[in-house]
Motif scaffolding. Structure first.
Motif, PDB file in Angstrom:
ATOM      1  N   THR A  37       3.547  12.452 -17.994  1.00 17.76           N
ATOM      2  CA  THR A  37       3.275  12.080 -16.607  1.00 17.76           C
ATOM      3  C   THR A  37       4.149  10.895 -16.211  1.00 17.76           C
ATOM      4  O   THR A  37       4.742  10.219 -17.066  1.00 17.76           O
ATOM      5  N   LEU A  38       4.201  10.637 -14.919  1.00 19.83           N
ATOM      6  CA  LEU A  38       4.971   9.502 -14.428  1.00 19.83           C
ATOM      7  C   LEU A  38       4.454   8.200 -15.028  1.00 19.83           C
ATOM      8  O   LEU A  38       5.245   7.338 -15.438  1.00 19.83           O
ATOM      9  N   GLU A  39       3.140   8.033 -15.097  1.00 18.43           N
ATOM     10  CA  GLU A  39       2.579   6.800 -15.635  1.00 18.43           C
ATOM     11  C   GLU A  39       2.911   6.631 -17.118  1.00 18.43           C
ATOM     12  O   GLU A  39       3.226   5.526 -17.577  1.00 18.43           O
ATOM     13  N   GLN A  40       2.848   7.711 -17.868  1.00 19.36           N
ATOM     14  CA  GLN A  40       3.228   7.643 -19.276  1.00 19.36           C
ATOM     15  C   GLN A  40       4.702   7.274 -19.424  1.00 19.36           C
ATOM     16  O   GLN A  40       5.073   6.475 -20.297  1.00 19.36           O
ATOM     17  N   ALA A  41       5.528   7.826 -18.560  1.00 21.38           N
ATOM     18  CA  ALA A  41       6.963   7.567 -18.638  1.00 21.38           C
ATOM     19  C   ALA A  41       7.294   6.130 -18.233  1.00 21.38           C
ATOM     20  O   ALA A  41       8.192   5.510 -18.816  1.00 21.38           O
ATOM     21  N   GLN A  42       6.592   5.579 -17.252  1.00 21.61           N
ATOM     22  CA  GLN A  42       6.848   4.195 -16.880  1.00 21.61           C
ATOM     23  C   GLN A  42       6.406   3.238 -17.987  1.00 21.61           C
ATOM     24  O   GLN A  42       7.084   2.250 -18.278  1.00 21.61           O
ATOM     25  N   ALA A  43       5.260   3.529 -18.618  1.00 19.11           N
ATOM     26  CA  ALA A  43       4.814   2.699 -19.737  1.00 19.11           C
ATOM     27  C   ALA A  43       5.820   2.767 -20.886  1.00 19.11           C
ATOM     28  O   ALA A  43       6.121   1.751 -21.530  1.00 19.11           O
ATOM     29  N   GLU A  44       6.375   3.956 -21.130  1.00 25.55           N
ATOM     30  CA  GLU A  44       7.367   4.103 -22.194  1.00 25.55           C
ATOM     31  C   GLU A  44       8.641   3.326 -21.860  1.00 25.55           C
ATOM     32  O   GLU A  44       9.280   2.742 -22.744  1.00 25.55           O
ATOM     33  N   ALA A  47      11.966   5.701 -14.967  1.00 22.41           N
ATOM     34  CA  ALA A  47      11.037   5.842 -16.085  1.00 22.41           C
ATOM     35  C   ALA A  47      11.747   6.501 -17.262  1.00 22.41           C
ATOM     36  O   ALA A  47      12.855   7.039 -17.119  1.00 22.41           O
ATOM     37  N   VAL A  48      11.116   6.467 -18.422  1.00 27.63           N
ATOM     38  CA  VAL A  48      11.658   7.105 -19.624  1.00 27.63           C
ATOM     39  C   VAL A  48      10.627   8.113 -20.119  1.00 27.63           C
ATOM     40  O   VAL A  48       9.544   7.731 -20.562  1.00 27.63           O
ATOM     41  N   ALA A  96       0.832  -1.200   0.000  1.00 24.21           N
ATOM     42  CA  ALA A  96       0.000   0.000   0.000  1.00 24.21           C
ATOM     43  C   ALA A  96       0.870   1.254   0.000  1.00 24.21           C
ATOM     44  O   ALA A  96       0.577   2.233  -0.704  1.00 24.21           O
ATOM     45  N   PHE A  97       1.951   1.245   0.779  1.00 29.05           N
ATOM     46  CA  PHE A  97       2.877   2.377   0.792  1.00 29.05           C
ATOM     47  C   PHE A  97       3.471   2.591  -0.596  1.00 29.05           C
ATOM     48  O   PHE A  97       3.526   3.718  -1.103  1.00 29.05           O
ATOM     49  N   TYR A  98       3.930   1.525  -1.223  1.00 26.27           N
ATOM     50  CA  TYR A  98       4.523   1.654  -2.555  1.00 26.27           C
ATOM     51  C   TYR A  98       3.507   2.156  -3.580  1.00 26.27           C
ATOM     52  O   TYR A  98       3.866   2.916  -4.494  1.00 26.27           O
ATOM     53  N   ARG A  99       2.257   1.744  -3.463  1.00 22.42           N
ATOM     54  CA  ARG A  99       1.239   2.251  -4.398  1.00 22.42           C
ATOM     55  C   ARG A  99       1.107   3.760  -4.283  1.00 22.42           C
ATOM     56  O   ARG A  99       0.946   4.465  -5.281  1.00 22.42           O
ATOM     57  N   HIS A 100       1.152   4.266  -3.051  1.00 28.15           N
ATOM     58  CA  HIS A 100       1.049   5.714  -2.855  1.00 28.15           C
ATOM     59  C   HIS A 100       2.229   6.445  -3.482  1.00 28.15           C
ATOM     60  O   HIS A 100       2.066   7.512  -4.085  1.00 28.15           O
ATOM     61  N   VAL A 101       3.437   5.888  -3.345  1.00 27.19           N
ATOM     62  CA  VAL A 101       4.652   6.571  -3.804  1.00 27.19           C
ATOM     63  C   VAL A 101       4.894   6.355  -5.293  1.00 27.19           C
ATOM     64  O   VAL A 101       5.203   7.304  -6.032  1.00 27.19           O
ATOM     65  N   LEU A 102       4.752   5.124  -5.757  1.00 27.00           N
ATOM     66  CA  LEU A 102       5.099   4.790  -7.140  1.00 27.00           C
ATOM     67  C   LEU A 102       3.976   5.064  -8.117  1.00 27.00           C
ATOM     68  O   LEU A 102       4.221   5.208  -9.319  1.00 27.00           O
ATOM     69  N   GLY A 103       2.757   5.116  -7.640  1.00 25.39           N
ATOM     70  CA  GLY A 103       1.625   5.307  -8.536  1.00 25.39           C
ATOM     71  C   GLY A 103       1.111   3.979  -9.062  1.00 25.39           C
ATOM     72  O   GLY A 103       1.623   2.906  -8.726  1.00 25.39           O
ATOM     73  N   PRO A 104       0.085   4.009  -9.906  1.00 24.12           N
ATOM     74  CA  PRO A 104      -0.569   2.782 -10.385  1.00 24.12           C
ATOM     75  C   PRO A 104       0.368   1.805 -11.092  1.00 24.12           C
ATOM     76  O   PRO A 104       0.129   0.597 -11.075  1.00 24.12           O
ATOM     77  N   SER A 105       1.441   2.286 -11.722  1.00 20.20           N
ATOM     78  CA  SER A 105       2.334   1.384 -12.449  1.00 20.20           C
ATOM     79  C   SER A 105       3.087   0.443 -11.521  1.00 20.20           C
ATOM     80  O   SER A 105       3.541  -0.625 -11.942  1.00 20.20           O
ATOM     81  N   MET A 106       3.261   0.829 -10.244  1.00 23.69           N
ATOM     82  CA  MET A 106       4.064   0.065  -9.285  1.00 23.69           C
ATOM     83  C   MET A 106       5.428  -0.276  -9.882  1.00 23.69           C
ATOM     84  O   MET A 106       5.963  -1.371  -9.702  1.00 23.69           O
ATOM     85  N   ALA A 107       5.997   0.657 -10.590  1.00 21.85           N
ATOM     86  CA  ALA A 107       7.313   0.481 -11.201  1.00 21.85           C
ATOM     87  C   ALA A 107       8.342   1.241 -10.370  1.00 21.85           C
ATOM     88  O   ALA A 107       8.302   2.468 -10.294  1.00 21.85           O
ATOM     89  N   TYR A 108       9.265   0.502  -9.763  1.00 20.42           N
ATOM     90  CA  TYR A 108      10.248   1.115  -8.872  1.00 20.42           C
ATOM     91  C   TYR A 108      11.620   1.157  -9.538  1.00 20.42           C
ATOM     92  O   TYR A 108      12.630   0.755  -8.981  1.00 20.42           O
ATOM     93  N   THR A 109      11.627   1.605 -10.791  1.00 20.32           N
ATOM     94  CA  THR A 109      12.862   1.798 -11.542  1.00 20.32           C
ATOM     95  C   THR A 109      12.693   3.033 -12.411  1.00 20.32           C
ATOM     96  O   THR A 109      11.581   3.533 -12.594  1.00 20.32           O
TER      97      THR A 109
END
Length: 421
Positions: free
Chosen positions: A174-181, A166-167, A151-164
């Protein structure tokens, strides 16, 4: 002779303080009209500073709440850290001056208080967990960092739950767009196509295996040493309807028995492997690829190839046993393991942007994060992410993607003449 804490601090500053400093004894130093105040609230904080000089003592006092930064949010102390790093210059006192300062502040403050509960064992005491980078010890340190709270990581990382890293396809992404990229860039570099088999080592919460399965139709296997990550990834795979393509195991990568993979992704994993283990690591990955199979290694790197230990704060509070090294070493070890390195890319500035956005998430969800893991742990994350952002901005640390191929005996690497990603 007694001296105030403010007098002691002021005497150690070569160019004065860029912030206001106020101590529990009523003393102060630095400009009264400063936008940021560094407040030492009790004697325990002073003892932390005196008994563990450098970043460890400061971290202990800050995490415990004995040293407070006023004027910035604890979820993102970036502006305060930038100001201090740019303008704080300590003057080394003589032995006589140091003794006078210690006596003036009270010898009783040289008794170290117990460290905050968020602190991991020092390196020399981790022998109880096994040899460095053994199976048992790696499992322990990974759990220390990643099994905090989904739950903590969801708050910090956002819906992608990507902890590396982003591009960011552009500055306004947005962060989510960058993680998907990021995930898509890895897929494109690996040349994934429907029906291929992908191994993702250190798969985290399953973002890469889910993206590859959903968008490229590959059969993806992910492995992670974190039990919490594996449980989350399995639930997400089932919820996405990808169980026929994607699988995540709670396992060490060294326990993967299958071979002949078309592609392997290693995203944010190499930092935890250990420099001495890189030859065995890349040999293992090569042996698990088919001829013509590709490896994409994405990891934090140093700006040079000098091997050194991480700072005490990062080692005790964030990444125990972490060992980043320069991209030159990564490439050399991959080549020496029999892989052909065909492309490398530095995404340093992208990681600074990623950390900026993670800090913004922590600030936005501060109350929920504190309720989930406690204020001390939330402070650790704000301090670590803001400090890391500065490190990437200043080219003290970098992020490299290295693409390699298990080139066949006839020299066929299966790549186009020019990169197409």
């Amino acid at each position: 002779m007694t001296i105030t804490i403010g007098e002691a601090v002021g005497s150690l500053m070569r160019d004065g303080l860029p912030v206001r400093f106020e101590a529990y004894d009523g003393s102060a130093a630095g400009p009264p009209d400063a936008d940021i105040t560094l407040r030492l609230v009790d004697q325990r904080g002073l003892a932390y500073l005196l008994t563990a000089p450098g970043d460890l003592g400061m971290a202990r006092a800050y995490v415990s709440g004995d040293l407070r930064l006023e004027g910035v949010h604890p979820g993102d102390p970036y502006e305060a850290m930038r100001l201090l790093q740019n303008n704080l210059r300590f003057r080394a006192p003589s032995v006589g001056e140091a003794l006078t300062l210690v006596r003036g502040l009270g010898l009783g403050n040289l008794r170290p208080p117990p460290p905050p509960p968020q602190e991991h064992l020092p390196r020399w005491r981790r022998v109880v967990e096994g040899v460095r980078h053994s199976l048992d010890r790696d499992a322990g340190v990974i759990s220390h960092h990643y099994d905090v709270s989904n739950a903590f990581y969801r708050h910090v990382l956002g819906p992608s739950m990507a902890y590396t890293c982003a591009v960011y396809p552009d500055a306004d992404a947005t962060l989510e767009q960058a993680q998907a990229e990021k995930f898509d860039l890895v897929c494109r570099k690996l040349g994934l196509r429907p029906g291929m088999r992908l191994l993702d080592v250190g798969c985290g919460w399953g973002g890469m295996v889910r993206h590859a399965a959903e968008h490229y139709g590959v059969r993806a296997l992910g492995v992670t040493l974190s039990r919490e990550q594996a449980a989350y990834a399995r639930e997400a795979i089932e919820a996405d309807g990808l169980s026929h393509l994607a699988q995540v195991r709670h396992s060490d990568y060294r326990d993967v028995a299958e071979g002949g993979f078309d592609a392997i992704s290693s995203i944010g994993m190499t930092e935890h492997v250990g420099v001495r283990n890189l030859p065995a690591y890349f040999t293992f990955l090569r042996e698990h690829l088919r001829d013509g199979g590709r490896l994409l290694n994405h990891c934090i790197t140093r700006h040079d190839n000098v091997r050194r230990e991480t700072g005490a704060f990062i080692d005790r509070y964030v990444f125990p046993d972490g060992e980043p090294i320069g991209s030159g070493t990564i490439i050399t070890q991959a080549q020496d393991a029999g892989l052909e390195v065909v492309h490398e890319e530095n995404l340093r500035r992208h990681y600074a942007l990623t950390l900026r956005d993670w800090c913004a998430n922590l600030v936005e969800h501060w109350d929920e994060c504190v309720a989930e893991v406690g204020e001390g742990t939330a402070r650790v994350w704000g301090l670590y992410m803001a400090g890391s952002r500065l490190g990437f901005e200043r080219n003290e640390i970098q992020l490299h993607q290295v693409l390699a191929v298990r080139t066949g005996p006839d020299g066929d690497d299966g790549l186009p003449l020019r990169p197409s990603w």
